[in-house]
Motif scaffolding. Structure first.
Motif, PDB file in Angstrom:
ATOM      1  N   ALA A   1       0.859  -1.120   0.255  1.00  0.00           N
ATOM      2  CA  ALA A   1      -0.103   0.161   0.153  1.00  0.00           C
ATOM      3  C   ALA A   1       0.605   1.145  -0.007  1.00  0.00           C
ATOM      4  CB  ALA A   1      -1.012  -0.165   1.403  1.00  0.00           C
ATOM      5  N   VAL A   2       1.945   1.101   0.604  1.00  0.00           N
ATOM      6  CA  VAL A   2       2.949   2.279   0.473  1.00  0.00           C
ATOM      7  C   VAL A   2       3.502   2.682  -0.596  1.00  0.00           C
ATOM      8  CG1 VAL A   2       4.883   3.595   1.788  1.00  0.00           C
ATOM      9  CG2 VAL A   2       3.296   1.895   3.203  1.00  0.00           C
ATOM     10  N   GLU A   3       3.422   3.777  -1.247  1.00  0.00           N
ATOM     11  CA  GLU A   3       3.912   4.015  -2.665  1.00  0.00           C
ATOM     12  C   GLU A   3       5.238   4.764  -2.612  1.00  0.00           C
ATOM     13  OE1 GLU A   3       0.944   6.244  -4.728  1.00  0.00           O
ATOM     14  OE2 GLU A   3      -0.218   4.557  -5.037  1.00  0.00           O
ATOM     15  N   ALA A   4       5.634   5.635  -1.511  1.00  0.00           N
ATOM     16  CA  ALA A   4       6.579   6.619  -1.526  1.00  0.00           C
ATOM     17  C   ALA A   4       6.923   7.215  -0.020  1.00  0.00           C
ATOM     18  CB  ALA A   4       6.616   7.810  -2.550  1.00  0.00           C
ATOM     19  N   ILE A   5       8.302   7.536   0.162  1.00  0.00           N
ATOM     20  CA  ILE A   5       8.490   7.956   1.541  1.00  0.00           C
ATOM     21  C   ILE A   5       8.833   9.614   1.237  1.00  0.00           C
ATOM     22  CG2 ILE A   5       9.989   7.871   3.357  1.00  0.00           C
ATOM     23  CD1 ILE A   5      10.613   4.993   2.966  1.00  0.00           C
ATOM     24  N   TRP A  57      11.104   2.821  -2.474  1.00  0.00           N
ATOM     25  CA  TRP A  57      11.879   1.784  -1.597  1.00  0.00           C
ATOM     26  C   TRP A  57      10.963   0.452  -2.045  1.00  0.00           C
ATOM     27  CZ3 TRP A  57      16.683   2.692   1.132  1.00  0.00           C
ATOM     28  CH2 TRP A  57      17.036   1.496   1.742  1.00  0.00           C
ATOM     29  N   LYS A  58      11.375  -0.224  -2.916  1.00  0.00           N
ATOM     30  CA  LYS A  58      10.797  -1.492  -3.248  1.00  0.00           C
ATOM     31  C   LYS A  58      11.514  -2.577  -2.854  1.00  0.00           C
ATOM     32  CE  LYS A  58       8.079   0.630  -7.150  1.00  0.00           C
ATOM     33  NZ  LYS A  58       7.713   0.475  -8.556  1.00  0.00           N
ATOM     34  N   VAL A  87      17.615 -10.641  -1.194  1.00  0.00           N
ATOM     35  CA  VAL A  87      16.364 -10.301  -1.920  1.00  0.00           C
ATOM     36  C   VAL A  87      16.754  -8.955  -2.621  1.00  0.00           C
ATOM     37  CG1 VAL A  87      14.474  -8.773  -0.771  1.00  0.00           C
ATOM     38  CG2 VAL A  87      15.425 -10.527   0.571  1.00  0.00           C
ATOM     39  N   VAL A  88      15.986  -8.834  -3.875  1.00  0.00           N
ATOM     40  CA  VAL A  88      16.018  -7.496  -4.711  1.00  0.00           C
ATOM     41  C   VAL A  88      15.568  -6.346  -4.089  1.00  0.00           C
ATOM     42  CG1 VAL A  88      15.556  -7.061  -7.036  1.00  0.00           C
ATOM     43  CG2 VAL A  88      15.913  -9.451  -6.535  1.00  0.00           C
ATOM     44  N   VAL A  89      16.230  -5.369  -4.313  1.00  0.00           N
ATOM     45  CA  VAL A  89      15.799  -4.054  -3.838  1.00  0.00           C
ATOM     46  C   VAL A  89      15.784  -3.095  -4.786  1.00  0.00           C
ATOM     47  CG1 VAL A  89      16.234  -1.942  -1.943  1.00  0.00           C
ATOM     48  CG2 VAL A  89      16.704  -4.479  -1.590  1.00  0.00           C
ATOM     49  N   LEU A  90      14.935  -2.279  -5.233  1.00  0.00           N
ATOM     50  CA  LEU A  90      15.001  -1.226  -6.047  1.00  0.00           C
ATOM     51  C   LEU A  90      14.634   0.128  -5.408  1.00  0.00           C
ATOM     52  CD1 LEU A  90      13.101  -2.801  -9.366  1.00  0.00           C
ATOM     53  CD2 LEU A  90      15.618  -2.719  -8.711  1.00  0.00           C
ATOM     54  N   GLY A  91      15.413   1.353  -5.928  1.00  0.00           N
ATOM     55  CA  GLY A  91      15.004   2.468  -5.074  1.00  0.00           C
ATOM     56  C   GLY A  91      14.926   3.524  -6.262  1.00  0.00           C
ATOM     57  N   GLU A  92      14.089   4.594  -6.045  1.00  0.00           N
ATOM     58  CA  GLU A  92      14.295   5.689  -6.969  1.00  0.00           C
ATOM     59  C   GLU A  92      13.943   6.957  -6.261  1.00  0.00           C
ATOM     60  OE1 GLU A  92      11.619   7.296 -11.060  1.00  0.00           O
ATOM     61  OE2 GLU A  92      11.146   5.391 -10.058  1.00  0.00           O
ATOM     62  N   TYR A  93      14.910   7.859  -6.414  1.00  0.00           N
ATOM     63  CA  TYR A  93      14.337   9.264  -5.574  1.00  0.00           C
ATOM     64  C   TYR A  93      14.268  10.365  -6.569  1.00  0.00           C
ATOM     65  CZ  TYR A  93      19.439   8.968  -6.103  1.00  0.00           C
ATOM     66  OH  TYR A  93      20.884   9.112  -6.790  1.00  0.00           O
ATOM     67  N   ILE A  94      13.692  11.403  -6.177  1.00  0.00           N
ATOM     68  CA  ILE A  94      13.621  12.824  -6.845  1.00  0.00           C
ATOM     69  C   ILE A  94      13.459  14.149  -6.076  1.00  0.00           C
ATOM     70  CG2 ILE A  94      11.208  12.647  -7.425  1.00  0.00           C
ATOM     71  CD1 ILE A  94      11.304  13.885  -9.952  1.00  0.00           C
ATOM     72  N   VAL A  95      14.072  14.865  -6.173  1.00  0.00           N
ATOM     73  CA  VAL A  95      14.005  16.434  -5.403  1.00  0.00           C
ATOM     74  C   VAL A  95      13.170  17.127  -6.115  1.00  0.00           C
ATOM     75  CG1 VAL A  95      15.305  18.188  -4.662  1.00  0.00           C
ATOM     76  CG2 VAL A  95      16.380  16.093  -5.124  1.00  0.00           C
ATOM     77  N   ILE A  96      12.082  17.544  -5.113  1.00  0.00           N
ATOM     78  CA  ILE A  96      11.006  18.228  -5.320  1.00  0.00           C
ATOM     79  C   ILE A  96      11.395  19.655  -5.064  1.00  0.00           C
ATOM     80  CG2 ILE A  96       8.426  18.805  -4.763  1.00  0.00           C
ATOM     81  CD1 ILE A  96       9.202  16.043  -5.977  1.00  0.00           C
ATOM     82  N   HIS A  97      10.714  20.742  -5.851  1.00  0.00           N
ATOM     83  CA  HIS A  97      10.898  22.076  -5.868  1.00  0.00           C
ATOM     84  C   HIS A  97      10.570  22.426  -4.305  1.00  0.00           C
ATOM     85  CE1 HIS A  97      10.894  21.827 -10.088  1.00  0.00           C
ATOM     86  NE2 HIS A  97      11.500  23.062 -10.116  1.00  0.00           N
ATOM     87  N   ALA A  98      11.624  23.468  -3.716  1.00  0.00           N
ATOM     88  CA  ALA A  98      11.452  23.788  -2.486  1.00  0.00           C
ATOM     89  C   ALA A  98      10.034  24.602  -2.143  1.00  0.00           C
ATOM     90  CB  ALA A  98      12.470  24.690  -1.670  1.00  0.00           C
TER      91      ALA A  98
END
Length: 215
Positions: A20-24, A123-124, A44-55
């Protein structure tokens, strides 16, 4: 309720919550580091994706996006991913050891007004890291068949987690039994030493008093 039944309920609830959790979302202040970690077993396979949002809106209008440095490390401190001056990135790895895997983020560029920047981190882990679209295209399945495959994968993941928890329980029981045995042995040794010390003291005092003709 038996222990295994409790473990099954816990694992199922944890898997549902994880799906159910999509993002941190992280609020990252200037010149500060924030870290998130996940306790993951090995292989265990781990995938991560991160993006910086405008302040904020002012920075959106000025087209300003702060940059960050990212480092992902294993429980033994091995670097699994490192990126400098990033606004977006991905990482992927298969765990080789059990423990806490750490992802740390630090602001590189200074945000005017000392305002925070937001970071979105996905974080998957395990079954959530599978690319179901690619699997569906490869297997030429869709709809109900795809959902059944997902449920099958989820059931396998739950089964593997149960086996892992059972193994960990056996390991902890073994450690507990060895610790209890060591404590019992130490207690017996301490008691034996105390008895021997008392016997030596009594023998010495008797010898001393006889030598002094007191008894």
């Amino acid at each position: 309720m038996k222990l295994m039944e409790v473990l099954k309920v816990v694992v199922v609830v944890a898997m549902v919550m994880m799906m159910a959790v999509e993002a941190i979302w992280l609020e990252l202040p200037n010149s500060e580091t924030k870290c998130v970690y996940e306790d993951i077993r090995n292989n265990v396979v781990v995938l991560g994706e991160y993006i910086v949002i405008h302040a904020d809106e002012e920075h959106v209008q000025a087209n300003f996006i702060p940059t960050i440095s990212v480092r992902v490390t294993s429980p033994f401190g091995n670097s699994l991913h490192h990126e400098e001056n990033a606004t977006y990135g991905r990482f992927a790895f298969t765990t080789s050891e059990h423990g806490n895997y750490l992802a740390c983020f630090r602001m590189n560029s200074h945000v005017p007004g000392n305002k925070n920047a937001a970071i979105s981190l996905q974080w998957k882990i395990g079954i959530d890291a599978r690319d179901w679209d690619s699997i569906a295209r490869k297997e030429k399945i869709e709809g109900v068949e795809l959902e059944l495959m997902k449920l099958k994968g989820l059931a396998q993941a739950v089964h593997e987690n149960l086996l892992y928890l059972k193994k960990r329980e056996e390991e902890m029981r073994g450690v507990s039994e060895r610790t209890n045995g060591a404590v019992a042995w130490f207690s017996m040794m301490s008691l034996s030493i105390c008895i021997m010390a008392a016997a030596v003291q009594i023998w010495y005092l008797k010898r001393y008093f006889r030598k002094k003709t007191l008894i």
